[in-house]
Design a protein around this motif. Sequence first.
Motif, PDB file in Angstrom:
ATOM      1  N   THR A   7       0.947  -1.243  -0.138  1.00  0.00           N
ATOM      2  CA  THR A   7       0.047  -0.087  -0.111  1.00  0.00           C
ATOM      3  C   THR A   7       0.749   1.329  -0.042  1.00  0.00           C
ATOM      4  O   THR A   7       0.535   2.251   0.431  1.00  0.00           O
ATOM      5  CB  THR A   7      -1.087   0.004   1.166  1.00  0.00           C
ATOM      6  N   PHE A   8       2.013   1.380  -0.792  1.00  0.00           N
ATOM      7  CA  PHE A   8       3.075   2.493  -0.566  1.00  0.00           C
ATOM      8  C   PHE A   8       2.978   2.632  -2.094  1.00  0.00           C
ATOM      9  O   PHE A   8       3.157   1.914  -2.852  1.00  0.00           O
ATOM     10  CB  PHE A   8       4.272   2.185   0.146  1.00  0.00           C
ATOM     11  N   ILE A   9       3.285   3.965  -2.102  1.00  0.00           N
ATOM     12  CA  ILE A   9       3.488   4.546  -3.564  1.00  0.00           C
ATOM     13  C   ILE A   9       4.613   5.275  -3.664  1.00  0.00           C
ATOM     14  O   ILE A   9       5.121   6.300  -2.874  1.00  0.00           O
ATOM     15  CB  ILE A   9       2.080   5.640  -4.117  1.00  0.00           C
ATOM     16  N   ILE A  10       5.411   4.825  -4.547  1.00  0.00           N
ATOM     17  CA  ILE A  10       7.090   5.304  -4.714  1.00  0.00           C
ATOM     18  C   ILE A  10       6.831   6.321  -6.166  1.00  0.00           C
ATOM     19  O   ILE A  10       6.422   5.609  -7.183  1.00  0.00           O
ATOM     20  CB  ILE A  10       7.941   4.270  -4.746  1.00  0.00           C
ATOM     21  N   MET A  11       7.383   7.544  -5.957  1.00  0.00           N
ATOM     22  CA  MET A  11       7.438   8.320  -7.058  1.00  0.00           C
ATOM     23  C   MET A  11       8.840   8.986  -7.217  1.00  0.00           C
ATOM     24  O   MET A  11       9.145   9.398  -6.111  1.00  0.00           O
ATOM     25  CB  MET A  11       6.262   9.346  -6.872  1.00  0.00           C
ATOM     26  N   HIS A  12       9.189   9.144  -8.352  1.00  0.00           N
ATOM     27  CA  HIS A  12      10.423  10.037  -8.652  1.00  0.00           C
ATOM     28  C   HIS A  12      10.002  11.413  -8.867  1.00  0.00           C
ATOM     29  O   HIS A  12       8.931  11.810  -9.647  1.00  0.00           O
ATOM     30  CB  HIS A  12      11.118   9.263 -10.088  1.00  0.00           C
ATOM     31  N   VAL A  56       8.059   8.333  -1.089  1.00  0.00           N
ATOM     32  CA  VAL A  56       7.174   7.122  -0.762  1.00  0.00           C
ATOM     33  C   VAL A  56       5.910   7.544   0.076  1.00  0.00           C
ATOM     34  O   VAL A  56       6.197   8.144   1.100  1.00  0.00           O
ATOM     35  CB  VAL A  56       7.658   6.011  -0.069  1.00  0.00           C
ATOM     36  N   ARG A  57       4.832   7.520  -0.369  1.00  0.00           N
ATOM     37  CA  ARG A  57       3.527   7.772   0.374  1.00  0.00           C
ATOM     38  C   ARG A  57       2.484   6.645   0.464  1.00  0.00           C
ATOM     39  O   ARG A  57       2.685   5.779  -0.166  1.00  0.00           O
ATOM     40  CB  ARG A  57       2.683   8.655  -0.577  1.00  0.00           C
ATOM     41  N   ALA A  58       2.092   6.647   1.699  1.00  0.00           N
ATOM     42  CA  ALA A  58       1.169   5.517   2.051  1.00  0.00           C
ATOM     43  C   ALA A  58      -0.120   5.890   1.334  1.00  0.00           C
ATOM     44  O   ALA A  58      -0.165   7.165   0.867  1.00  0.00           O
ATOM     45  CB  ALA A  58       0.838   5.806   3.738  1.00  0.00           C
ATOM     46  N   VAL A  59      -1.011   4.930   1.134  1.00  0.00           N
ATOM     47  CA  VAL A  59      -2.184   5.219   0.490  1.00  0.00           C
ATOM     48  C   VAL A  59      -3.118   6.366   1.067  1.00  0.00           C
ATOM     49  O   VAL A  59      -3.812   7.159   0.447  1.00  0.00           O
ATOM     50  CB  VAL A  59      -3.064   4.024   0.190  1.00  0.00           C
ATOM     51  N   SER A  60      -2.945   6.604   2.090  1.00  0.00           N
ATOM     52  CA  SER A  60      -3.721   7.593   3.052  1.00  0.00           C
ATOM     53  C   SER A  60      -3.038   8.914   2.393  1.00  0.00           C
ATOM     54  O   SER A  60      -3.792  10.257   2.653  1.00  0.00           O
ATOM     55  CB  SER A  60      -3.173   7.567   4.730  1.00  0.00           C
ATOM     56  N   GLY A  61      -1.809   8.924   1.722  1.00  0.00           N
ATOM     57  CA  GLY A  61      -1.292  10.116   1.374  1.00  0.00           C
ATOM     58  C   GLY A  61      -0.173  10.784   2.139  1.00  0.00           C
ATOM     59  O   GLY A  61       0.723  11.559   1.716  1.00  0.00           O
ATOM     60  N   VAL A  91      12.932   7.167   6.636  1.00  0.00           N
ATOM     61  CA  VAL A  91      11.788   6.452   6.846  1.00  0.00           C
ATOM     62  C   VAL A  91      11.040   6.843   7.947  1.00  0.00           C
ATOM     63  O   VAL A  91      11.762   7.115   9.170  1.00  0.00           O
ATOM     64  CB  VAL A  91      11.618   5.053   6.961  1.00  0.00           C
ATOM     65  N   ALA A  92       9.940   7.612   8.137  1.00  0.00           N
ATOM     66  CA  ALA A  92       9.327   7.743   9.169  1.00  0.00           C
ATOM     67  C   ALA A  92       9.181   6.875  10.242  1.00  0.00           C
ATOM     68  O   ALA A  92       9.173   5.558  10.073  1.00  0.00           O
ATOM     69  CB  ALA A  92       7.701   8.101   8.979  1.00  0.00           C
TER      70      ALA A  92
END
Length: 180
Positions: A7-12, A56-61, A91-92
Motif C-alpha cells: 500500500t505504498f506509492i513510490i514516485m520519482h 514514498v507515500r502511504a495510500v492515506s497520502g 523513513v518515518a
Amino acid sequence: MAESPGTFIIMHRLDEEIFSAEDEELRQLLLSSFPYETALLSRRYIRKAPAHRWLVRAVSGELVAHVGVHDLVIGIGTREVRIGGIAEVCVAHSHRGRGLVGKMLAEAHAWMEREGIPFAMLFGHPKIYTSIGYQLIENPIQVENALIHTWNPFKGKPMVRLIGAEPWPTEPVDLRGPTF
C-alpha cells in the motif's frame, strides 16, 4: 490502521518540481530523522539539494519515506567517473522495518542504470546497506570542508553499489565538493 506491504506509492520527482506544501512535509520528515541538522528548519536538504528524489507515500497520502540522488561527476585517480550520490535517506518512525529503504533504492538504482550511471555511493550504516548490495570501500577520499573551504581527507564509512558491470576503481577519490 496499519498499512499492508503493497500500500505504498513510490514516485520519482525532480527537486525543482517540489511544491510548497510538499516542501514543508519533506522538511518535517527529514527533521524527524536528522533532528541535529538545523539547516532543515529552512530548506529541504542538508548540504546541497539533490536533483532527484524518490518519495514514498502511504495510500492515506502521508509522506513516509525519502531518498535523494545527486547526479555527480567525481575524480577517481586521473579520470572522471559519474556516480549517483545517495543522500538523506529516511523513513518515518512509524513505517520503519517494512523494507522501504530497499524499495526506494531499487527504484533509484533502476533509474541510474537507465541513465548510464555505473555506481551509487553513500555514507551510511553498513548494517543497513550491505543487505541491498552496498560494499564498504577503502579508497582514500578527499572532500571539501564547506566551513573553511579547504580539502580534507574523509574518515567516514563510504559505501558503493555497482549499477553496471564496471568494477569500482581502487585509486584515490576526489568528491570535488562536500559529502552528500
